[in-house]
Design an enzyme around this catalytic site. Structure first.
Site, PDB file in Angstrom:
ATOM      1  N   ASP A 169     -37.001 -95.660 -92.261  1.00  0.00           N
ATOM      2  CA  ASP A 169     -36.851 -96.167 -90.901  1.00  0.00           C
ATOM      3  C   ASP A 169     -37.452 -97.570 -90.824  1.00  0.00           C
ATOM      4  O   ASP A 169     -38.513 -97.823 -91.387  1.00  0.00           O
ATOM      5  CB  ASP A 169     -37.560 -95.217 -89.917  1.00  0.00           C
ATOM      6  CG  ASP A 169     -37.157 -95.491 -88.473  1.00  0.00           C
ATOM      7  OD1 ASP A 169     -36.130 -96.158 -88.254  1.00  0.00           O
ATOM      8  OD2 ASP A 169     -37.882 -95.026 -87.570  1.00  0.00           O
ATOM      9  N   HIS A 192     -44.262 -93.715 -85.797  1.00  0.00           N
ATOM     10  CA  HIS A 192     -43.856 -92.308 -85.846  1.00  0.00           C
ATOM     11  C   HIS A 192     -45.044 -91.455 -85.419  1.00  0.00           C
ATOM     12  O   HIS A 192     -46.180 -91.720 -85.794  1.00  0.00           O
ATOM     13  CB  HIS A 192     -43.416 -91.922 -87.264  1.00  0.00           C
ATOM     14  CG  HIS A 192     -42.123 -92.573 -87.644  1.00  0.00           C
ATOM     15  ND1 HIS A 192     -41.691 -92.660 -88.941  1.00  0.00           N
ATOM     16  CD2 HIS A 192     -41.171 -93.161 -86.878  1.00  0.00           C
ATOM     17  CE1 HIS A 192     -40.517 -93.270 -88.957  1.00  0.00           C
ATOM     18  NE2 HIS A 192     -40.186 -93.593 -87.726  1.00  0.00           N
ATOM     19  N   SER A 248     -45.500 -95.823 -89.944  1.00  0.00           N
ATOM     20  CA  SER A 248     -45.356 -94.376 -90.034  1.00  0.00           C
ATOM     21  C   SER A 248     -46.537 -93.828 -90.820  1.00  0.00           C
ATOM     22  O   SER A 248     -47.660 -94.333 -90.680  1.00  0.00           O
ATOM     23  CB  SER A 248     -44.015 -94.051 -90.687  1.00  0.00           C
ATOM     24  OG  SER A 248     -43.786 -92.665 -90.682  1.00  0.00           O
TER      25      SER A 248
END
Ligand SMILES: C[S@@+](CC[C@H](N)C(=O)[O-])C[C@H]1O[C@@H](n2cnc3c(N)ncnc32)[C@H](O)[C@@H]1O
Lengths: 197, 274
Positions: A138, A45, A18
């Site tokens: 996440d 992401h 991310s």
């Protein structure tokens, strides 16, 4: 020398990343052998409503063009895959991808947890999961699933991360086999690849 | 939490099939399993077995189950570049040979796609020439679609999509905001007929110039995709158009040769053989 005690029964490498992972990813994709033996499946992401540009940017230096799979596309050795914008990407039994527009998970679509968890389910102990820099949690649960099913877990060393929340969350939740900086991850993948040659 | 086993899923889909004649056996396993897990969490069932018993005993609950199991996430003008191609190429092409146009939204969810179509056709000045049918398996979501009533929080994204689509006006021209809710202009969908319809075993009920079945077949496995594509094919006039989601593909399907690709980026196909 086989520092990481590797073998050639792994079937896939999944990578989650991310915020702050882009540079690390491009270094990994340019640092591994051209004919890398396993599929590399990435869930990063990204902007939800920008469909184009990201694979192109990642492909510039990558050993292979990075592609976004279509729904039900078969997973092939040595290909580099990226979860498309605004879709969750799962691995299906029978070695293909499935896409879905389900609700966001951890505020994300694609969510790393979904890709990691379904990969863990399909590949069991034949899977390597790598979690890179990021600003949320996440991927932590996904790494836990990989570990539970006997796979190998690697995080980018928090000290090497632009933002260390993501790997730190995974380390808190589950056992991590290796904590490596990007150079270390590249060395790991090179050594892994040698097992197949 | 124990993972759901494939055997549990098989048992569940078998019971549903026998009791209610809905067939989920060939849904994509990864997402179907997550949806079942979601229902179990939502209603706090102790196991899949408990869920199965409840479904057997309680038809009203079964309908709630259907609306929870389906993935209804949608947007207005989803993939703005897709809508530009439909506006600039597909609709004009169809109108070359006909003065009316028949459209089917298969899996219309809460109706955003249908409102997008109507707005587009209205701006093109051909809304009154269109006959639109919108269907979904999920009755509850269809009721929502008919009302054209949406949460304000979703409008930001819808507006952005509309701007990127390059509509001729402003999305605000088509709705009113009252008490934190968005009420779409119902005259847009005055000619739309909304119907409950299951793509898996429902009848072929008409023929269309344009079929949109976007982000629906991704919930099916390849066997079911093949079957459903045959139905869609039967529901199309020769030289009609089929649009699927931007990350779906027909090339693996048995009857792929009955279509040609019109636009690969936006996944628009044309039927060339019966
Ligand atoms: C993700 S939505 C797609 C909405 C819209 N077409 C879009 O692309 O934004 C998927 C829809 O397919 C519907 N669906 C799932 N299975 C179906 C079936 N067997 N027959 C008809 N509709 C179905 C679901 O109820 C849901 O509303």
């Amino acid at each position: 020398m086989n520092r990481f005690k590797l073998h050639n029964r792994y079937k896939a490498v999944v990578i989650g990343g991310s915020a702050g992972s882009f540079q690390g990813i491009t270094r990994i994709l340019s640092g591994i052998p051209q004919d890398f033996s396993l599929p590399i499946i990435m869930c990063l992401h990204r902007l939800k409503h920008v469909r184009n540009g990201f694979t192109e940017a990642l492909s510039i230096k990558s050993i292979k063009p990075v592609t976004e799979p279509c729904d039900k596309e078969n997973i092939k050795k040595g290909q580099v895959y990226l979860a498309p914008a605004n879709y969750h990407m799962s691995i299906e039994l029978g070695n293909s991808f499935s896409l879905s527009t389900e609700e966001m998970v951890n505020n994300s679509r694609p969510a790393i947890d979904i890709t990691l968890e379904t990969a863990a389910y399909v590949y069991k102990d034949r899977l390597i999961g790598i979690l890179l820099s990021g600003a949320n949690r996440d991927g932590a649960l996904g790494m836990k699933k990989i570990k539970e099913r006997g796979g190998l877990t690697i995080v980018q060393d928090p000290a090497d991360c632009m933002i260390d929340t993501m790997p730190a969350a995974a380390m808190q939740l589950t056992e991590i086999d290796h904590c490596l900086n990007i150079d270390g991850i590249i060395r790991f993948l090179i050594e892994l690849d040698k097992q197949y040659k | 939490m124990q993972d759901i086993e494939i055997a549990d899923i098989r048992n569940l889909t078998q019971v549903i099939k026998e009791r209610y004649n809905y067939d989920f056996t060939n849904y994509a396993m990864s997402s179907f399993k997550r949806r079942v897990q979601r229902v179990i969490d939502l209603y706090k069932f102790a196991s899949v077995g408990h869920l199965v018993s409840r479904i057997k005993e309680d038809p009203a609950f079964f309908h709630d189950f259907i609306s929870e199991i389906t993935v209804n996430v949608t947007e207005m003008f989803r993939d703005p570049s897709f809508w530009r191609v439909v506006r600039d190429h597909i609709i004009p092409n169809i109108m070359l040979n006909h003065d009316t146009i028949s459209i089917w939204h298969a899996g219309c969810s809460s109706g955003e796609e249908v409102f997008s179509m109507s707005i587009m056709l209205k701006e093109m000045g051909v809304l009154n020439k269109a006959k639109i049918i919108a269907t979904d398996i999920d009755k509850e979501i269809l009721d929502k679609a008919k009302k054209g009533l949406y949460a304000v929080k979703h409008m930001d994204l819808n507006e952005k999509n509309y701007i990127r689509y390059q509509g001729t006006g402003s999305l605000k021209d088509y709705y009113e905001e009252r008490e934190g809710k968005v009420y779409m202009d119902r005259s847009l969908v005055a000619n739309v007929s909304w119907r409950e319809h299951n793509l898996v075993n429902g009848p072929v009920f008409n023929k269309f110039d344009l079929v949109l079945c976007r982000n629906v077949m991704i919930y099916f496995n390849q066997t079911l995709q093949n079957e459903v594509l045959k139905r869609l094919h039967e529901s199309m006039f020769k030289y009609g158009y089929l649009a699927i989601g931007s990350k779906e593909s027909l090339i693996w399907c048995e009857i792929a040769n009955k279509f040609i690709v019109v636009n690969n980026e936006e996944k628009i196909y044309k039927k060339i053989k019966e």
